[in-house]
Design a protein around this motif. Structure first.
Motif, PDB file in Angstrom:
ATOM      1  N   UNK A 194       0.829  -1.209   0.000  1.00  0.00           N
ATOM      2  CA  UNK A 194       0.000   0.000   0.000  1.00  0.00           C
ATOM      3  C   UNK A 194       0.860   1.254   0.000  1.00  0.00           C
ATOM      4  N   UNK A 195       1.876   1.289   0.868  1.00  0.00           N
ATOM      5  CA  UNK A 195       2.750   2.461   0.922  1.00  0.00           C
ATOM      6  C   UNK A 195       3.544   2.597  -0.377  1.00  0.00           C
ATOM      7  N   UNK A 196       4.036   1.468  -0.894  1.00  0.00           N
ATOM      8  CA  UNK A 196       4.769   1.511  -2.163  1.00  0.00           C
ATOM      9  C   UNK A 196       3.892   2.072  -3.267  1.00  0.00           C
ATOM     10  N   UNK A 197       2.625   1.683  -3.253  1.00  0.00           N
ATOM     11  CA  UNK A 197       1.674   2.181  -4.248  1.00  0.00           C
ATOM     12  C   UNK A 197       1.514   3.692  -4.119  1.00  0.00           C
ATOM     13  N   UNK A 198       1.380   4.164  -2.894  1.00  0.00           N
ATOM     14  CA  UNK A 198       1.238   5.604  -2.673  1.00  0.00           C
ATOM     15  C   UNK A 198       2.488   6.362  -3.137  1.00  0.00           C
TER      16      UNK A 198
END
Length: 406
Positions: free
Chosen positions: A330-334
C-alpha cells in the motif's frame, strides 16, 4: 540507435492518452514518460562514455566517467525499458551505453561494483544471456570481494579520508551484495555467497539503532575488528536518520533474505520498513525529506531517490511477509503514485531529460540538492515494472532474474 525528436513526441502523446485511461495507478503513462526522457537523453548525449548523472548548479547536465558509482544506472534504465517494451531499439541503445563500463570489472578501488556492473551488465545478461556479460559480472565480483576483510567481516566501502577512518563501511554497501549472491549461483563457488552473508550479518550487528534507523558509516578497527566510530556522513547529524540510508537498508536486507532465506534479514527489512512508513516526519505524499530529522521540516528538501528505492524494495518485501505485506504494498503504491504525479515526474524536454524531479544527493556537502538523480530514475522504473507485474499476478523482476516469491 538514434531516437529522433519525432519519436519522442509520439511517445509523449501516447503517455498522455495512457494517463487519461489509468488515473488511479498511472504505470503505463509513467513508463511512457520515462521512455520519452530516456530517448531524449540519448539524442542529446552522444558520447556513450560520459554517463548522465544529475544537473549542475548552473542548470547544465552533469555527466560522469565509468568509474563513478552511478555510471550503471542510465544503462540499467535502458535495459529495464527494453524489458518492458521488448523493442530491439532499446536493446541496441542499452548495449551501446553498457559497453563503456566493461573496464570496471577490474576496478578494486570501489565497493560500488554492484551498482556499476550489475545494474548494467546484470540486467543485460538477464535479458540477452550474452556470455560476455556473464564473464564481466563474475570478474567484477572477484574484484569486489578483494575488498573483504575477514577480521572485520565486511567489504570495505571508501578508501578516502584515511586520516579519519580505518575501515569504513556504509549502509549503501548492502546494495552491492546481490551481485555476489548471483556470482555463487553462476559459478558454483560459495565464496561470494559467504562473504555477502557475513557482510550482511556484520552490518546487522553494528549499523542499527534501537529504533531500527541506521547509521550511514561504521568505521572498524582493523586489528580488533570492532566498531570505532558510528556516523551519518550524508545526513543531518550522526544520530539522525538519513532517508536514503534507510531505503538502502530496507532494499538490501530484503534481497539478503531472498538469497539466503535467513529470517534475521527478513525481520530487519520489516523493522526498517516499519520505521520508514510510520515515522512522524513522513509527509502525506510519502516522499520523505532528505533526512527524517532535518531541522527545517516541513521546508526541508525532499528525496525522490529515497522514495523510489524504498518503494521498489517494499514491493518485493510485501511478497515475503504474508498479510502484513499488504501494508508495504500500500505504501509503495502511494509512493509510486506520488512520483508519477506532476509534482515529481518531469515534463518532456525539461529536467535535462531525467525522469524525476526533487532528489537530494549530499546536502551537508552542498552537492546535488533538489535535482534529478539517475538512480532515482532507475529504481522508479524498476518499481513501476514490479508494480505492474504484481498486479498481473506475475513474479516480480530483479536485476538477476525473476523472483520466486513465498
Amino acid at each position: 540507435m538514434k531516437i529522433t525528436k519525432s519519436i519522442a513526441i509520439t511517445l509523449g502523446l501516447a503517455g498522455i492518452l495512457a494517463f487519461k485511461q489509468d488515473k488511479e495507478v498511472p504505470v503505463k503513462a509513467a513508463l511512457q514518460a520515462a521512455q520519452v526522457h530516456l530517448a531524449n537523453m540519448a539524442a542529446a548525449n552522444t558520447d556513450v562514455t560520459q554517463y548522465p548523472r544529475s544537473t549542475k548548479k548552473d542548470g547544465s547536465i552533469a555527466t560522469t566517467s565509468s568509474r563513478d558509482w552511478t555510471s550503471g544506472f542510465y544503462p540499467g534504465s535502458l535495459w529495464y525499458i527494453y524489458d518492458y517494451t521488448k523493442d530491439k531499439q532499446w536493446e541496441t541503445l542499452a548495449r551501446q551505453w553498457t559497453a563503456g563500463l566493461e573496464q570496471e570489472q577490474f576496478n578494486r578501488a570501489t565497493h560500488d561494483l554492484g551498482f556499476m556492473l550489475f545494474c548494467s551488465f546484470g540486467n543485460g545478461y538477464r535479458l540477452t544471456k550474452d556470455p560476455k556479460y556473464k564473464d564481466i559480472i563474475i570478474q567484477g565480483s572477484k574484484s569486489l570481494i578483494s575488498r573483504y576483510n575477514a577480521k572485520v567481516g565486511s567489504i570495505r566501502s571508501w578508501d578516502h579520508h584515511t586520516d579519519k577512518w580505518q575501515f569504513p563501511v556504509i549502509i549503501d554497501n548492502m546494495m552491492n551484495l546481490e551481485m555476489l549472491f548471483w556470482a555463487t549461483k553462476a559459478t558454483g563457488d560459495s565464496v561470494y555467497y559467504n562473504i555477502a552473508k557475513t557482510h550482511a550479518l556484520t552490518t546487522l550487528k553494528n549499523h542499527f539503532r534501537k529504533d531500527n534507523s541506521s547509521y550511514h558509516v561504521v568505521d572498524y578497527d582493523t586489528i580488533t575488528g570492532q566498531p570505532r566510530l558510528k556516523q551519518t556522513h550524508q545526513g543531518y547529524a550522526d544520530e539522525s536518520a538519513w532517508a536514503r540510508g534507510q531505503a538502502w537498508g530496507l532494499y538490501g536486507y530484503t534481497v539478503a533474505y531472498r538469497e539466503t532465506k535467513d529470517k534475521r534479514f527478513l525481520a530487519q527489512a520489516q523493522k526498517i520498513a516499519d520505521f520508514f512508513i510510520n515515522h512522524k516526519s513522513l509527509p502525506t505524499d510519502k516522499i520523505p525529506y532528505w533526512d527524517f530529522n532535518a531541522p527545517d521540516i516541513p521546508n526541508a528538501p525532499r528525496d525522490a531517490s529515497a522514495a523510489a528505492i524504498a518503494a521498489s524494495g517494499m514491493l518485493e518485501l510485501s511478497q515475503y511477509t504474508g498479510r502484513s505485506g499488504e501494508a508495504y504494498k500500500k505504501i509503495a503504491t502511494q509512493i509510486l503514485r506520488s512520483l508519477a504525479s506532476s509534482a515529481y515526474l518531469a515534463k518532456a524536454n525539461t529536467n535535462n531529460n531525467f525522469v524525476l524531479l526533487h532528489s537530494t544527493g549530499h546536502l551537508p556537502g552542498n552537492s546535488e540538492i533538489d535535482v534529478p538523480l539517475n538512480y532515482a530514475d532507475y529504481y522508479f522504473i524498476e518499481g513501476l515494472i514490479r508494480f505492474e507485474r504484481l498486479n498481473k499476478g506475475l513474479a516480480i523482476v530483479s536485476t538477476g532474474g525473476f523472483l520466486t516469491v513465498n
